[in-house]
Design a protein around this motif. Structure first.
Motif, PDB file in Angstrom:
ATOM      1  N   ASN A 107    -104.537 -54.580  60.628  1.00 26.37           N
ATOM      2  CA  ASN A 107    -103.418 -55.079  61.412  1.00 26.37           C
ATOM      3  C   ASN A 107    -103.694 -56.462  61.982  1.00 26.37           C
ATOM      4  O   ASN A 107    -102.835 -57.344  61.961  1.00 26.37           O
ATOM      5  CB  ASN A 107    -103.080 -54.104  62.543  1.00 26.37           C
ATOM      6  CG  ASN A 107    -102.507 -52.812  62.016  1.00 26.37           C
ATOM      7  OD1 ASN A 107    -101.868 -52.798  60.968  1.00 26.37           O
ATOM      8  ND2 ASN A 107    -102.747 -51.724  62.726  1.00 26.37           N
ATOM      9  N   ARG A 108    -104.910 -56.655  62.496  1.00 23.04           N
ATOM     10  CA  ARG A 108    -105.240 -57.956  63.074  1.00 23.04           C
ATOM     11  C   ARG A 108    -105.238 -59.040  62.022  1.00 23.04           C
ATOM     12  O   ARG A 108    -104.702 -60.130  62.220  1.00 23.04           O
ATOM     13  CB  ARG A 108    -106.613 -57.892  63.753  1.00 23.04           C
ATOM     14  CG  ARG A 108    -107.082 -59.218  64.331  1.00 23.04           C
ATOM     15  CD  ARG A 108    -108.412 -59.053  65.031  1.00 23.04           C
ATOM     16  NE  ARG A 108    -109.440 -58.534  64.122  1.00 23.04           N
ATOM     17  CZ  ARG A 108    -110.126 -59.303  63.276  1.00 23.04           C
ATOM     18  NH1 ARG A 108    -109.875 -60.608  63.209  1.00 23.04           N
ATOM     19  NH2 ARG A 108    -111.042 -58.783  62.499  1.00 23.04           N
ATOM     20  N   LEU A 109    -105.845 -58.753  60.865  1.00 21.23           N
ATOM     21  CA  LEU A 109    -105.909 -59.752  59.810  1.00 21.23           C
ATOM     22  C   LEU A 109    -104.526 -60.016  59.222  1.00 21.23           C
ATOM     23  O   LEU A 109    -104.203 -61.139  58.863  1.00 21.23           O
ATOM     24  CB  LEU A 109    -106.870 -59.283  58.714  1.00 21.23           C
ATOM     25  CG  LEU A 109    -108.344 -59.304  59.113  1.00 21.23           C
ATOM     26  CD1 LEU A 109    -109.191 -58.726  57.992  1.00 21.23           C
ATOM     27  CD2 LEU A 109    -108.786 -60.713  59.433  1.00 21.23           C
ATOM     28  N   ALA A 110    -103.704 -58.980  59.112  1.00 21.66           N
ATOM     29  CA  ALA A 110    -102.353 -59.181  58.600  1.00 21.66           C
ATOM     30  C   ALA A 110    -101.573 -60.088  59.534  1.00 21.66           C
ATOM     31  O   ALA A 110    -100.839 -60.973  59.103  1.00 21.66           O
ATOM     32  CB  ALA A 110    -101.650 -57.837  58.443  1.00 21.66           C
ATOM     33  N   GLU A 111    -101.731 -59.876  60.836  1.00 23.28           N
ATOM     34  CA  GLU A 111    -101.025 -60.703  61.812  1.00 23.28           C
ATOM     35  C   GLU A 111    -101.448 -62.159  61.690  1.00 23.28           C
ATOM     36  O   GLU A 111    -100.631 -63.073  61.760  1.00 23.28           O
ATOM     37  CB  GLU A 111    -101.315 -60.185  63.222  1.00 23.28           C
ATOM     38  CG  GLU A 111    -100.645 -60.966  64.330  1.00 23.28           C
ATOM     39  CD  GLU A 111     -99.152 -60.722  64.364  1.00 23.28           C
ATOM     40  OE1 GLU A 111     -98.445 -61.595  64.909  1.00 23.28           O
ATOM     41  OE2 GLU A 111     -98.691 -59.699  63.844  1.00 23.28           O
ATOM     42  N   ARG A 112    -102.754 -62.368  61.482  1.00 20.06           N
ATOM     43  CA  ARG A 112    -103.271 -63.732  61.395  1.00 20.06           C
ATOM     44  C   ARG A 112    -102.906 -64.373  60.061  1.00 20.06           C
ATOM     45  O   ARG A 112    -102.506 -65.539  60.013  1.00 20.06           O
ATOM     46  CB  ARG A 112    -104.794 -63.713  61.558  1.00 20.06           C
ATOM     47  CG  ARG A 112    -105.406 -65.118  61.597  1.00 20.06           C
ATOM     48  CD  ARG A 112    -106.900 -65.006  61.809  1.00 20.06           C
ATOM     49  NE  ARG A 112    -107.559 -64.359  60.671  1.00 20.06           N
ATOM     50  CZ  ARG A 112    -108.814 -63.968  60.687  1.00 20.06           C
ATOM     51  NH1 ARG A 112    -109.550 -64.117  61.770  1.00 20.06           N
ATOM     52  NH2 ARG A 112    -109.356 -63.406  59.616  1.00 20.06           N
ATOM     53  N   ALA A 113    -103.046 -63.620  58.979  1.00 20.89           N
ATOM     54  CA  ALA A 113    -102.816 -64.206  57.660  1.00 20.89           C
ATOM     55  C   ALA A 113    -101.337 -64.444  57.394  1.00 20.89           C
ATOM     56  O   ALA A 113    -100.958 -65.426  56.778  1.00 20.89           O
ATOM     57  CB  ALA A 113    -103.388 -63.292  56.576  1.00 20.89           C
ATOM     58  N   LEU A 114    -100.499 -63.507  57.844  1.00 19.18           N
ATOM     59  CA  LEU A 114     -99.061 -63.654  57.618  1.00 19.18           C
ATOM     60  C   LEU A 114     -98.467 -64.482  58.744  1.00 19.18           C
ATOM     61  O   LEU A 114     -97.724 -63.986  59.590  1.00 19.18           O
ATOM     62  CB  LEU A 114     -98.393 -62.282  57.532  1.00 19.18           C
ATOM     63  CG  LEU A 114     -98.747 -61.468  56.291  1.00 19.18           C
ATOM     64  CD1 LEU A 114     -98.221 -60.049  56.417  1.00 19.18           C
ATOM     65  CD2 LEU A 114     -98.185 -62.123  55.048  1.00 19.18           C
ATOM     66  N   GLY A 115     -98.805 -65.756  58.777  1.00 10.46           N
ATOM     67  CA  GLY A 115     -98.297 -66.653  59.797  1.00 10.46           C
ATOM     68  C   GLY A 115     -96.840 -66.993  59.562  1.00 10.46           C
ATOM     69  O   GLY A 115     -96.196 -66.542  58.614  1.00 10.46           O
ATOM     70  N   ALA A 116     -96.309 -67.827  60.453  1.00  7.70           N
ATOM     71  CA  ALA A 116     -94.887 -68.155  60.399  1.00  7.70           C
ATOM     72  C   ALA A 116     -94.498 -68.808  59.074  1.00  7.70           C
ATOM     73  O   ALA A 116     -93.444 -68.514  58.508  1.00  7.70           O
ATOM     74  CB  ALA A 116     -94.537 -69.089  61.563  1.00  7.70           C
ATOM     75  N   GLY A 117     -95.379 -69.683  58.553  1.00 11.12           N
ATOM     76  CA  GLY A 117     -95.056 -70.353  57.297  1.00 11.12           C
ATOM     77  C   GLY A 117     -94.958 -69.391  56.135  1.00 11.12           C
ATOM     78  O   GLY A 117     -94.051 -69.486  55.298  1.00 11.12           O
ATOM     79  N   THR A 118     -95.878 -68.424  56.090  1.00 14.78           N
ATOM     80  CA  THR A 118     -95.852 -67.445  55.002  1.00 14.78           C
ATOM     81  C   THR A 118     -94.633 -66.547  55.107  1.00 14.78           C
ATOM     82  O   THR A 118     -93.981 -66.239  54.107  1.00 14.78           O
ATOM     83  CB  THR A 118     -97.129 -66.584  55.038  1.00 14.78           C
ATOM     84  OG1 THR A 118     -98.258 -67.450  54.920  1.00 14.78           O
ATOM     85  CG2 THR A 118     -97.133 -65.589  53.895  1.00 14.78           C
ATOM     86  N   VAL A 119     -94.309 -66.109  56.320  1.00 15.70           N
ATOM     87  CA  VAL A 119     -93.132 -65.257  56.511  1.00 15.70           C
ATOM     88  C   VAL A 119     -91.866 -66.002  56.119  1.00 15.70           C
ATOM     89  O   VAL A 119     -90.960 -65.438  55.487  1.00 15.70           O
ATOM     90  CB  VAL A 119     -93.055 -64.765  57.974  1.00 15.70           C
ATOM     91  CG1 VAL A 119     -91.739 -64.040  58.231  1.00 15.70           C
ATOM     92  CG2 VAL A 119     -94.226 -63.846  58.279  1.00 15.70           C
ATOM     93  N   LEU A 120     -91.776 -67.287  56.467  1.00 14.83           N
ATOM     94  CA  LEU A 120     -90.612 -68.078  56.066  1.00 14.83           C
ATOM     95  C   LEU A 120     -90.537 -68.204  54.545  1.00 14.83           C
ATOM     96  O   LEU A 120     -89.444 -68.198  53.966  1.00 14.83           O
ATOM     97  CB  LEU A 120     -90.679 -69.466  56.709  1.00 14.83           C
ATOM     98  CG  LEU A 120     -90.335 -69.529  58.201  1.00 14.83           C
ATOM     99  CD1 LEU A 120     -90.533 -70.943  58.731  1.00 14.83           C
ATOM    100  CD2 LEU A 120     -88.899 -69.069  58.449  1.00 14.83           C
TER     101      LEU A 120
END
Length: 278
Positions: A107-120
């Motif tokens: 969960n922690r790594l997913a939160e960090r890796a899936l930043g705003a740019g990736t989600v966009l």
């Protein structure tokens, strides 16, 4: 037009035009759910929903100002933009396939890796995947209704069955994704997005070729190329081949770098070299 014909045509239009977009969205959602980042799924659905609204608006523009004819050049531009995003996300997923990096604290790594740019980027892929065919689908259905008995029960029945079939495929993909190990899930999604990106490049070339902006040479192209839905011209195949070569070169560089990092001795806090990792 017979009711049965309207049913079949409505089903075919929605299922054919919606299948590719649904597969892309389902793959993105499955990846996010499998990676423990379910809270990031909402932007993907939002992108698809906005694309549906934009498709209705664009269909109205085409119907009102262009006699129902869509713009090939605009469609090609959307395809190329979608392809670029898919290539980006394909590489992003491949680089982050290592289960050790994710499963240590998922969960922690997913939160960090899936930043705003990736989600966009994920939301952008969903938007372009739906928008690419959305307006054309609305126009096809509108033409079908005008040539028959309007939006009657037979037409709506075909749309309903097609929607159910697409929903069943979506659920099946989510079920399968939850049962796949993490690394294969990342690799499969990465490969799928890359292949879809190649397909979109070929479709964009076809739009340019229909406008005579790119020549057409298809002599000697194997028949299976068009049978699997790809552009069967050497112009498209050559460009796709170059993209594959670039991807393979990047893959080789990535594997070489990782192999070197894995065999290089690492210093311990006491200054002694640690045992090389594999």
């Amino acid at each position: 037009m017979a009711d049965g014909s309207a049913f079949v045509q409505a089903f075919t239009i929605l299922f054919r035009e919606g299948l590719e977009a649904l597969l892309i969205i389902a793959a993105l959602v499955a990846f996010l759910r499998r990676a423990g980042a379910s809270e990031r799924i909402a932007p993907v659905y939002a992108g698809a929903g906005l694309a549906a609204l934009a498709s209705l608006a664009m269909a109205w523009v085409f119907e009102t100002y262009f006699d129902g004819n869509h713009n090939d050049l605009m469609e090609a531009g959307v395809m190329l933009a979608a392809a670029a995003l898919m290539f980006y996300m394909s590489g992003w997923l491949f680089v982050r396939q290592d289960p050790k990096a994710w499963q240590a604290d998922l969960n922690r790594l997913a939160e960090r890796a899936l930043g705003a740019g990736t989600v966009l980027s994920l939301a952008g892929i969903a938007f372009l995947a739906v928008f690419r065919e959305g307006a054309e689908t609305v126009l096809f259905l509108h033409a079908l209704a005008k040539s028959g008995n309007g939006f009657d029960g037979s037409l709506f029945g075909g749309l309903a069955v097609a929607a159910l079939a697409l929903a069943a495929m979506f659920v099946a993909m989510q079920w399968l994704a939850l049962r796949l190990p993490l690394r294969p899930m990342f690799v499969i999604t990465s490969a799928f997005l890359f292949v879809m990106g190649l397909k979109l490049v070929g479709e964009a070339f076809q739009e340019f070729q229909e406008q005579t902006l790119i020549p057409v040479h298809d002599g000697g192209v194997p028949g299976f190329v068009t049978e699997i839905g790809f552009n069967g011209t050497w112009e498209a195949i050559g460009t796709q081949g170059a993209l594959v070569a670039i991807a393979l070169a990047c893959l080789a560089a990535y594997l070489t770098r990782n192999r070197g990092a894995g065999t290089r001795p690492q210093a311990t806090p006491q200054g002694k070299p640690a045992r090389a990792t594999s």
